[in-house]
Design a protein around this motif. Sequence first.
Motif, PDB file in Angstrom:
ATOM      1  N   ARG A  51       0.832  -1.192   0.000  1.00 29.00           N
ATOM      2  CA  ARG A  51       0.000   0.000   0.000  1.00 29.00           C
ATOM      3  C   ARG A  51       0.871   1.248   0.000  1.00 29.00           C
ATOM      4  NH1 ARG A  51      -2.910  -2.122   4.875  1.00 29.00           N
ATOM      5  NH2 ARG A  51      -4.014  -3.897   4.062  1.00 29.00           N
ATOM      6  N   LYS A  52       0.303   2.350  -0.467  1.00 27.18           N
ATOM      7  CA  LYS A  52       1.055   3.595  -0.571  1.00 27.18           C
ATOM      8  C   LYS A  52       1.425   4.155   0.800  1.00 27.18           C
ATOM      9  CE  LYS A  52       0.871   8.193  -2.569  1.00 27.18           C
ATOM     10  NZ  LYS A  52       0.056   9.174  -3.257  1.00 27.18           N
ATOM     11  N   ARG A  53       0.476   4.154   1.733  1.00 27.78           N
ATOM     12  CA  ARG A  53       0.714   4.763   3.040  1.00 27.78           C
ATOM     13  C   ARG A  53       0.500   3.743   4.149  1.00 27.78           C
ATOM     14  NH1 ARG A  53      -2.977  10.038   2.966  1.00 27.78           N
ATOM     15  NH2 ARG A  53      -4.503   8.382   2.981  1.00 27.78           N
ATOM     16  N   ALA A  54       1.338   2.745   4.195  1.00 32.55           N
ATOM     17  CA  ALA A  54       1.221   1.732   5.241  1.00 32.55           C
ATOM     18  C   ALA A  54       2.577   1.085   5.463  1.00 32.55           C
ATOM     19  CB  ALA A  54       0.186   0.681   4.856  1.00 32.55           C
ATOM     20  N   ALA A  55       2.700   0.387   6.565  1.00 35.75           N
ATOM     21  CA  ALA A  55       3.939  -0.317   6.882  1.00 35.75           C
ATOM     22  C   ALA A  55       3.604  -1.758   7.229  1.00 35.75           C
ATOM     23  CB  ALA A  55       4.635   0.358   8.059  1.00 35.75           C
ATOM     24  N   PRO A  56       4.463  -2.686   6.864  1.00 35.90           N
ATOM     25  CA  PRO A  56       4.220  -4.081   7.250  1.00 35.90           C
ATOM     26  C   PRO A  56       4.461  -4.253   8.747  1.00 35.90           C
ATOM     27  CG  PRO A  56       6.366  -3.881   6.233  1.00 35.90           C
ATOM     28  CD  PRO A  56       5.691  -2.532   6.109  1.00 35.90           C
ATOM     29  N   PHE A  57       3.940  -5.316   9.313  1.00 34.48           N
ATOM     30  CA  PHE A  57       4.140  -5.571  10.739  1.00 34.48           C
ATOM     31  C   PHE A  57       5.568  -6.056  10.975  1.00 34.48           C
ATOM     32  CE2 PHE A  57       4.058  -8.708  14.265  1.00 34.48           C
ATOM     33  CZ  PHE A  57       3.941  -7.787  15.290  1.00 34.48           C
ATOM     34  N   ILE A  58       6.281  -5.284  11.756  1.00 36.68           N
ATOM     35  CA  ILE A  58       7.615  -5.661  12.218  1.00 36.68           C
ATOM     36  C   ILE A  58       7.589  -5.445  13.726  1.00 36.68           C
ATOM     37  CG2 ILE A  58      10.090  -5.170  12.134  1.00 36.68           C
ATOM     38  CD1 ILE A  58       9.571  -4.018   9.307  1.00 36.68           C
ATOM     39  N   PRO A  59       7.691  -6.507  14.512  1.00 41.58           N
ATOM     40  CA  PRO A  59       7.601  -6.340  15.962  1.00 41.58           C
ATOM     41  C   PRO A  59       8.659  -5.370  16.482  1.00 41.58           C
ATOM     42  CG  PRO A  59       7.571  -8.661  15.369  1.00 41.58           C
ATOM     43  CD  PRO A  59       7.906  -7.897  14.130  1.00 41.58           C
ATOM     44  N   SER A  60       8.255  -4.469  17.353  1.00 38.70           N
ATOM     45  CA  SER A  60       9.180  -3.503  17.946  1.00 38.70           C
ATOM     46  C   SER A  60      10.145  -4.211  18.879  1.00 38.70           C
ATOM     47  CB  SER A  60       8.409  -2.441  18.734  1.00 38.70           C
ATOM     48  OG  SER A  60       7.541  -1.743  17.887  1.00 38.70           O
ATOM     49  N   ASP A  61      11.408  -3.836  18.790  1.00 33.88           N
ATOM     50  CA  ASP A  61      12.393  -4.423  19.705  1.00 33.88           C
ATOM     51  C   ASP A  61      12.290  -3.733  21.069  1.00 33.88           C
ATOM     52  OD1 ASP A  61      13.640  -1.971  19.382  1.00 33.88           O
ATOM     53  OD2 ASP A  61      15.238  -2.752  18.110  1.00 33.88           O
ATOM     54  N   THR A  62      12.942  -4.294  22.053  1.00 28.98           N
ATOM     55  CA  THR A  62      12.847  -3.807  23.429  1.00 28.98           C
ATOM     56  C   THR A  62      13.293  -2.353  23.543  1.00 28.98           C
ATOM     57  OG1 THR A  62      13.224  -6.042  24.227  1.00 28.98           O
ATOM     58  CG2 THR A  62      13.541  -4.288  25.811  1.00 28.98           C
ATOM     59  N   ALA A  63      14.373  -1.985  22.853  1.00 30.85           N
ATOM     60  CA  ALA A  63      14.876  -0.606  22.939  1.00 30.85           C
ATOM     61  C   ALA A  63      13.855   0.383  22.379  1.00 30.85           C
ATOM     62  CB  ALA A  63      16.200  -0.489  22.188  1.00 30.85           C
ATOM     63  N   SER A  64      13.189   0.032  21.293  1.00 35.92           N
ATOM     64  CA  SER A  64      12.179   0.918  20.706  1.00 35.92           C
ATOM     65  C   SER A  64      10.976   1.059  21.629  1.00 35.92           C
ATOM     66  CB  SER A  64      11.726   0.379  19.352  1.00 35.92           C
ATOM     67  OG  SER A  64      12.796   0.328  18.453  1.00 35.92           O
ATOM     68  N   VAL A  65      10.558  -0.040  22.217  1.00 34.64           N
ATOM     69  CA  VAL A  65       9.427  -0.002  23.155  1.00 34.64           C
ATOM     70  C   VAL A  65       9.778   0.896  24.338  1.00 34.64           C
ATOM     71  CG1 VAL A  65       8.000  -1.366  24.732  1.00 34.64           C
ATOM     72  CG2 VAL A  65       8.523  -2.248  22.453  1.00 34.64           C
ATOM     73  N   ASP A  86       0.785  -5.865  17.538  1.00 37.16           N
ATOM     74  CA  ASP A  86       0.379  -6.759  18.619  1.00 37.16           C
ATOM     75  C   ASP A  86       0.225  -6.042  19.958  1.00 37.16           C
ATOM     76  OD1 ASP A  86       3.019  -6.289  19.226  1.00 37.16           O
ATOM     77  OD2 ASP A  86       3.649  -8.383  19.109  1.00 37.16           O
ATOM     78  N   GLY A  87       0.331  -4.713  19.961  1.00 37.33           N
ATOM     79  CA  GLY A  87       0.042  -3.920  21.155  1.00 37.33           C
ATOM     80  C   GLY A  87       1.160  -3.808  22.169  1.00 37.33           C
ATOM     81  N   ARG A  88       2.357  -4.255  21.839  1.00 36.10           N
ATOM     82  CA  ARG A  88       3.419  -4.283  22.848  1.00 36.10           C
ATOM     83  C   ARG A  88       3.803  -2.900  23.366  1.00 36.10           C
ATOM     84  NH1 ARG A  88       7.911  -7.726  20.315  1.00 36.10           N
ATOM     85  NH2 ARG A  88       6.086  -8.789  19.556  1.00 36.10           N
ATOM     86  N   VAL A  89       3.789  -1.877  22.527  1.00 33.43           N
ATOM     87  CA  VAL A  89       4.125  -0.530  22.990  1.00 33.43           C
ATOM     88  C   VAL A  89       3.028  -0.005  23.914  1.00 33.43           C
ATOM     89  CG1 VAL A  89       4.529   1.857  22.277  1.00 33.43           C
ATOM     90  CG2 VAL A  89       5.554  -0.019  20.976  1.00 33.43           C
ATOM     91  N   SER A  90       1.790  -0.143  23.512  1.00 31.20           N
ATOM     92  CA  SER A  90       0.669   0.326  24.333  1.00 31.20           C
ATOM     93  C   SER A  90       0.654  -0.361  25.688  1.00 31.20           C
ATOM     94  CB  SER A  90      -0.661   0.055  23.620  1.00 31.20           C
ATOM     95  OG  SER A  90      -0.761   0.801  22.447  1.00 31.20           O
ATOM     96  N   ILE A  91       0.860  -1.651  25.696  1.00 28.55           N
ATOM     97  CA  ILE A  91       0.812  -2.417  26.946  1.00 28.55           C
ATOM     98  C   ILE A  91       1.951  -2.004  27.871  1.00 28.55           C
ATOM     99  CG2 ILE A  91       1.030  -4.743  27.909  1.00 28.55           C
ATOM    100  CD1 ILE A  91      -0.503  -5.658  25.298  1.00 28.55           C
ATOM    101  N   ALA A  92       3.149  -1.857  27.328  1.00 22.59           N
ATOM    102  CA  ALA A  92       4.288  -1.418  28.147  1.00 22.59           C
ATOM    103  C   ALA A  92       4.048  -0.019  28.701  1.00 22.59           C
ATOM    104  CB  ALA A  92       5.571  -1.462  27.323  1.00 22.59           C
ATOM    105  N   ALA A  93       3.487   0.862  27.891  1.00 22.20           N
ATOM    106  CA  ALA A  93       3.208   2.226  28.349  1.00 22.20           C
ATOM    107  C   ALA A  93       2.140   2.225  29.438  1.00 22.20           C
ATOM    108  CB  ALA A  93       2.769   3.093  27.176  1.00 22.20           C
ATOM    109  N   LEU A  94       1.125   1.409  29.292  1.00 18.43           N
ATOM    110  CA  LEU A  94       0.074   1.351  30.309  1.00 18.43           C
ATOM    111  C   LEU A  94       0.604   0.809  31.629  1.00 18.43           C
ATOM    112  CD1 LEU A  94      -2.974   0.202  28.167  1.00 18.43           C
ATOM    113  CD2 LEU A  94      -2.572   2.464  29.184  1.00 18.43           C
TER     114      LEU A  94
END
Length: 174
Positions: free
Chosen positions: A60-74, A96-104
């Motif tokens: 797609r023109k304006r989208a990114a494929p799913f690449i799980p965030s590494d620990t440092a990025s989270v 998969d929500g890992r950033v949101s869950i870590a932030a919460l």
Amino acid sequence: SLLAMTARNASTGKSSTEDPPSSTNTGDDEFCLPCALVTFGAGAVIFAGLAAPFLSPALRKRAAPFIPSDTASVQACVRALTQHRSRKFVELGCGDGRVSIAALRALPDATCYGVDRNLWLVLAARYSAWRAGVHNRARFECINLWKLDLAPYDAAVVYGSERMMTPLGEKIAR
């Protein structure tokens, strides 16, 4: 299978009224090409069906494929949200929500809204939030982030491709 048995009988010259071969492997079993083709084809269809939702955003023109965030990025995202003292944030392309869950976990008074176009990832995020015990403060939905009103949120987290960042910056500025 019937097809394999017929081919075996034809190649050995045995009539179909003779006793079937014993179940012990005598080493003279023939390769069943139709069986192999059906097995390979079924495997390819299953793989394509499972992989398509994860790989199609790259096309797609304006989208990114799913690449799980590494620990440092989270951790970097959580640190930024904590310093900003975010109370209501949105994660665009939550995966998969890992950033949101870590932030919460780090922000006990915060709520988040995670959006992604991939239903399987949204379901995984919901399950992960439930397992982490933050499901009552997290909402994950399968929607198009370009149609989302960002006004109610005090922060936005996004992992995106370079080609979508300029239009996203324009959307956030509005």
